[in-house]
Design a protein around this motif. Sequence first.
Motif, PDB file in Angstrom:
ATOM      1  N   ASN A 105     -64.950  -5.953  -9.954  1.00 26.37           N
ATOM      2  CA  ASN A 105     -65.033  -6.411  -8.556  1.00 26.37           C
ATOM      3  C   ASN A 105     -65.975  -5.530  -7.735  1.00 26.37           C
ATOM      4  O   ASN A 105     -65.676  -5.131  -6.622  1.00 26.37           O
ATOM      5  N   ASP A 107     -66.761  -2.420  -8.051  1.00 27.04           N
ATOM      6  CA  ASP A 107     -66.413  -1.004  -7.957  1.00 27.04           C
ATOM      7  C   ASP A 107     -66.531  -0.372  -9.338  1.00 27.04           C
ATOM      8  O   ASP A 107     -66.015  -0.909 -10.319  1.00 27.04           O
ATOM      9  N   ALA A 109     -65.483   1.558 -12.241  1.00 30.53           N
ATOM     10  CA  ALA A 109     -64.086   1.735 -12.650  1.00 30.53           C
ATOM     11  C   ALA A 109     -63.947   2.652 -13.857  1.00 30.53           C
ATOM     12  O   ALA A 109     -63.054   2.475 -14.664  1.00 30.53           O
ATOM     13  N   PRO A 113     -56.995   6.166 -12.454  1.00 31.88           N
ATOM     14  CA  PRO A 113     -56.300   4.975 -12.929  1.00 31.88           C
ATOM     15  C   PRO A 113     -57.125   3.707 -12.778  1.00 31.88           C
ATOM     16  O   PRO A 113     -56.692   2.629 -13.174  1.00 31.88           O
ATOM     17  N   VAL A 115     -59.648   0.792 -10.516  1.00 30.83           N
ATOM     18  CA  VAL A 115     -59.677   0.141  -9.206  1.00 30.83           C
ATOM     19  C   VAL A 115     -58.441  -0.739  -9.058  1.00 30.83           C
ATOM     20  O   VAL A 115     -57.896  -1.254 -10.037  1.00 30.83           O
ATOM     21  N   SER A 116     -58.028  -0.919  -7.838  1.00 27.27           N
ATOM     22  CA  SER A 116     -56.870  -1.771  -7.543  1.00 27.27           C
ATOM     23  C   SER A 116     -57.340  -3.220  -7.517  1.00 27.27           C
ATOM     24  O   SER A 116     -58.341  -3.555  -6.871  1.00 27.27           O
ATOM     25  N   VAL A 117     -56.639  -4.098  -8.242  1.00 31.10           N
ATOM     26  CA  VAL A 117     -56.941  -5.525  -8.258  1.00 31.10           C
ATOM     27  C   VAL A 117     -55.687  -6.298  -7.908  1.00 31.10           C
ATOM     28  O   VAL A 117     -54.568  -5.805  -8.056  1.00 31.10           O
ATOM     29  N   VAL A 118     -55.857  -7.521  -7.420  1.00 30.03           N
ATOM     30  CA  VAL A 118     -54.724  -8.381  -7.068  1.00 30.03           C
ATOM     31  C   VAL A 118     -54.176  -8.997  -8.348  1.00 30.03           C
ATOM     32  O   VAL A 118     -54.921  -9.617  -9.124  1.00 30.03           O
ATOM     33  N   ALA A 119     -52.881  -8.801  -8.566  1.00 23.66           N
ATOM     34  CA  ALA A 119     -52.243  -9.360  -9.756  1.00 23.66           C
ATOM     35  C   ALA A 119     -52.432 -10.871  -9.786  1.00 23.66           C
ATOM     36  O   ALA A 119     -52.296 -11.545  -8.766  1.00 23.66           O
ATOM     37  N   VAL A 123     -60.827 -11.037 -12.387  1.00 20.84           N
ATOM     38  CA  VAL A 123     -61.576  -9.824 -12.079  1.00 20.84           C
ATOM     39  C   VAL A 123     -63.023 -10.043 -12.516  1.00 20.84           C
ATOM     40  O   VAL A 123     -63.282 -10.432 -13.656  1.00 20.84           O
TER      41      VAL A 123
END
Length: 161
Positions: A105, A107, A109, A113, A115-119, A123
């Motif tokens: 997305n 970023d 990575a 841990p 990048v934060s992604v929406v479950a 992606v």
Amino acid sequence: MTVTDSLATGITCAGASEVTPNVIPLLGPAGSDTASVTCTGTVAALAPGATHVDTGSVSGTPVLADGSTPALGADGLPLPPPSDTDDAYAFAPATAGVTIVKSLNDDDANTAPGVSVVAGSPVTVTFVVTNTGTAHLANVTVTDSLATGITVLGCSRRRRM
């Protein structure tokens, strides 16, 4: 004596005139202080990984010290003009190298841990592949342990996973 080269340009010899810089007016006999002259020229730059061979040549007319009277051989006849050639080989070493930077997305990575992604949302995976060497690269293949269907889009590879 005239000096030529199959690839070199601008050949100039010490003691030659500006009008004919590659013509040595008079070269002394073997063993004399004037038996050798240095000439220089330029050959075009080589591309990385390229090679070339070129031939330098020299020829001259045997004369006496006055520079114009023909030198005679044992048979009483003018000596034939001597000549010689010498090949020179060169190569410009190339280097091979490649880097890949993977983003999720948009970023980078590469550090846990991640990048934060929406479950439950797809992606977007982006790979920026850069040739860091001086040689061209053929059949460059990008693979990923999870992403599938990687396609080329301009200079980067993107695919949803």
